[in-house]
Design a protein around this motif. Structure first.
Motif, short mmCIF file in Angstrom:
data_model
loop_
_atom_site.label_atom_id
_atom_site.label_comp_id
_atom_site.label_asym_id
_atom_site.label_seq_id
_atom_site.Cartn_x
_atom_site.Cartn_y
_atom_site.Cartn_z
N TYR A 8 63.18 19.15 122.15
CA TYR A 8 62.00 19.05 121.72
C TYR A 8 61.30 17.82 121.73
CZ TYR A 8 62.62 24.15 120.74
OH TYR A 8 63.01 25.59 120.79
N ASP A 9 62.01 16.93 120.79
CA ASP A 9 61.50 15.62 120.74
C ASP A 9 61.24 14.88 122.10
OD1 ASP A 9 61.37 13.15 119.64
OD2 ASP A 9 63.10 12.61 119.10
N ILE A 10 62.12 14.90 123.02
CA ILE A 10 61.72 14.10 124.17
C ILE A 10 60.75 14.76 125.04
CG2 ILE A 10 63.59 15.25 125.75
CD1 ILE A 10 63.99 12.45 126.80
N SER A 11 60.55 16.32 124.98
CA SER A 11 59.68 16.90 125.83
C SER A 11 58.32 16.64 125.22
CB SER A 11 60.05 18.50 125.51
OG SER A 11 61.17 18.70 126.28
N ILE A 12 58.24 16.45 123.90
CA ILE A 12 56.99 16.26 123.28
C ILE A 12 56.41 14.89 123.40
CG2 ILE A 12 55.89 16.03 121.04
CD1 ILE A 12 57.30 18.52 120.06
N ARG A 13 57.43 14.05 123.60
CA ARG A 13 57.05 12.49 123.96
C ARG A 13 56.46 12.66 125.19
NH1 ARG A 13 58.93 8.67 120.58
NH2 ARG A 13 60.59 9.32 119.07
N SER A 14 57.17 13.44 126.18
CA SER A 14 56.92 13.25 127.32
C SER A 14 55.23 13.98 127.68
CB SER A 14 57.60 13.94 128.51
OG SER A 14 59.01 13.28 128.38
N PHE A 15 55.10 15.17 127.00
CA PHE A 15 53.84 15.87 127.06
C PHE A 15 53.12 14.89 126.58
CE2 PHE A 15 56.02 20.06 125.81
CZ PHE A 15 56.47 20.18 127.40
N MET A 16 52.90 14.10 125.35
CA MET A 16 51.88 13.12 124.99
C MET A 16 51.79 12.00 125.64
SD MET A 16 51.09 15.33 122.79
CE MET A 16 49.61 14.28 122.35
N ASN A 17 52.66 11.47 126.45
CA ASN A 17 52.61 10.38 127.10
C ASN A 17 51.41 10.77 128.32
OD1 ASN A 17 53.57 9.06 130.11
ND2 ASN A 17 53.68 7.75 128.54
N ILE A 30 57.06 25.00 123.34
CA ILE A 30 57.72 23.80 122.38
C ILE A 30 57.43 23.51 121.18
CG2 ILE A 30 58.76 21.57 122.77
CD1 ILE A 30 59.52 22.03 125.51
N GLU A 31 56.01 23.03 121.14
CA GLU A 31 55.40 22.49 120.02
C GLU A 31 55.45 23.42 118.88
OE1 GLU A 31 52.78 19.12 119.94
OE2 GLU A 31 52.26 19.66 121.99
N PRO A 32 55.03 24.75 118.82
CA PRO A 32 55.05 25.47 117.84
C PRO A 32 56.54 25.61 117.24
CG PRO A 32 53.89 26.64 119.44
CD PRO A 32 54.27 25.42 120.08
N GLU A 33 57.44 25.71 117.98
CA GLU A 33 58.85 25.70 117.66
C GLU A 33 59.20 24.39 116.81
OE1 GLU A 33 61.08 28.12 117.57
OE2 GLU A 33 60.17 29.69 118.62
N ALA A 34 58.62 23.50 117.56
CA ALA A 34 59.06 21.91 116.86
C ALA A 34 58.26 22.08 115.47
CB ALA A 34 58.62 20.89 117.64
N ALA A 35 57.40 22.54 115.20
CA ALA A 35 56.71 22.67 113.93
C ALA A 35 57.31 23.38 113.02
CB ALA A 35 55.02 22.94 114.01
N LYS A 36 57.90 24.63 113.33
CA LYS A 36 58.37 25.40 112.53
C LYS A 36 59.71 24.84 112.03
CE LYS A 36 60.83 28.89 114.40
NZ LYS A 36 61.12 30.24 115.23
N LEU A 37 60.43 24.17 112.89
CA LEU A 37 61.93 23.45 112.56
C LEU A 37 61.49 22.26 111.70
CD1 LEU A 37 63.59 23.37 115.88
CD2 LEU A 37 64.25 24.87 113.99
N ALA A 38 60.54 21.43 111.81
CA ALA A 38 59.92 20.44 111.03
C ALA A 38 59.64 20.89 109.46
CB ALA A 38 58.72 19.82 111.58
N ALA A 39 59.07 22.20 109.40
CA ALA A 39 58.80 22.44 107.97
C ALA A 39 60.01 22.85 107.44
CB ALA A 39 57.95 23.92 108.16
N LEU A 40 61.17 23.06 108.01
CA LEU A 40 62.49 23.47 107.29
C LEU A 40 63.16 22.26 107.27
CD1 LEU A 40 63.66 26.44 109.58
CD2 LEU A 40 62.94 26.53 106.98
#
Length: 241
Positions: free
Chosen positions: A167-176, A111-121
């Protein structure tokens, strides 16, 4: 004489929970809004204040509401994207031995690499400046607690810039969970987090290079996966986890 049926108290409480949740989900109340006082809700749903209090407690536990104290205190609607419930569940499953940290980190790799790719766009220049400011705070942190908080904030903020709510909620959960892990075991022995990696990821985002952003985040999370899995093995062998 016909008897009037009265729903069991537990059912009435569930009805109040369902009604309030429906109003929140239909955005009759939005994040930050204050709910009416307990006595007003009790009159609205024709139940006791004690039952309203119980229903509010359930919705707080589910991450829909929060209490605030003080002069302007009360019960407020939360942004459910910011709920840490999944992160708590991950932690519980890992402590129970039903899931390994490597399982969680493998999901982060998806998930996080995909999120980084989308954030770049999708991220604006202002968004990236906010991310850069957080990154500066990581470097300027004067305590382990502050450093962890800012490191977590970097990943969470990046997740919010990708434009994908899942991706947003998944990353929040991972980081929690990651914050809990860091609190328990720290970022050393072996060293888990490479702070320089954030500089490299931010550089790729500023360059608007989605493939490089993906690659650098993948390398970063892969490194953490190896180190955190090593720590997990050490602590399980010592029966501390």
């Amino acid at each position: 004489m016909t008897k009037t049926y009265t729903a069991p108290a537990s059912n009435r409480c569930e009805e109040v929970v369902a009604a309030l949740k429906r109003e929140i989900l239909l955005q009759q109340y939005i994040p930050g809004d204050s709910l009416p006082p307990e006595e007003v809700l009790a009159q609205k749903f024709v139940v006791s204040r004690a039952m309203v209090r119980e229903a509010l407690g359930i919705l707080k536990a589910q991450g829909y509401l929060e209490s605030r104290r003080g002069k302007n205190g009360g019960t407020f609607v939360k942004n459910i994207l910011e709920s840490g419930m999944l992160g708590d569940l991950f932690g519980d499953l890992i402590l129970m031995g039903k899931m390994k940290i490597s399982d969680l980190m493998s999901s982060r790799l998806l998930i996080e690499p995909e999120a980084a790719k989308l954030a770049a766009l999708h991220a604006s220049s202002m968004d990236l400046q906010v991310l850069s400011d957080i990154n500066d705070r990581v470097a300027a942190s004067t305590s382990s607690k502050e450093r962890v908080e800012n490191t977590v904030a970097f990943h969470v903020t990046l997740g919010g810039l990708c434009g994908n709510p899942f991706y947003d909620i998944s990353i929040r959960s991972f980081m929690n969970f990651t914050a809990v892990f860091a609190e328990l075991f720290g970022f050393s022995d072996p060293y888990v987090h490479n702070d320089d990696a954030h500089n490299e990821i931010l550089e790729a985002l500023v360059m608007r290079n989605p493939s490089l952003s993906y690659e650098r985040m993948f390398v970063h999370v892969s490194s953490m996966k190896a180190a955190m899995s090593c720590q997990e093995k050490m602590y399980r062998e010592a029966k501390l986890l």
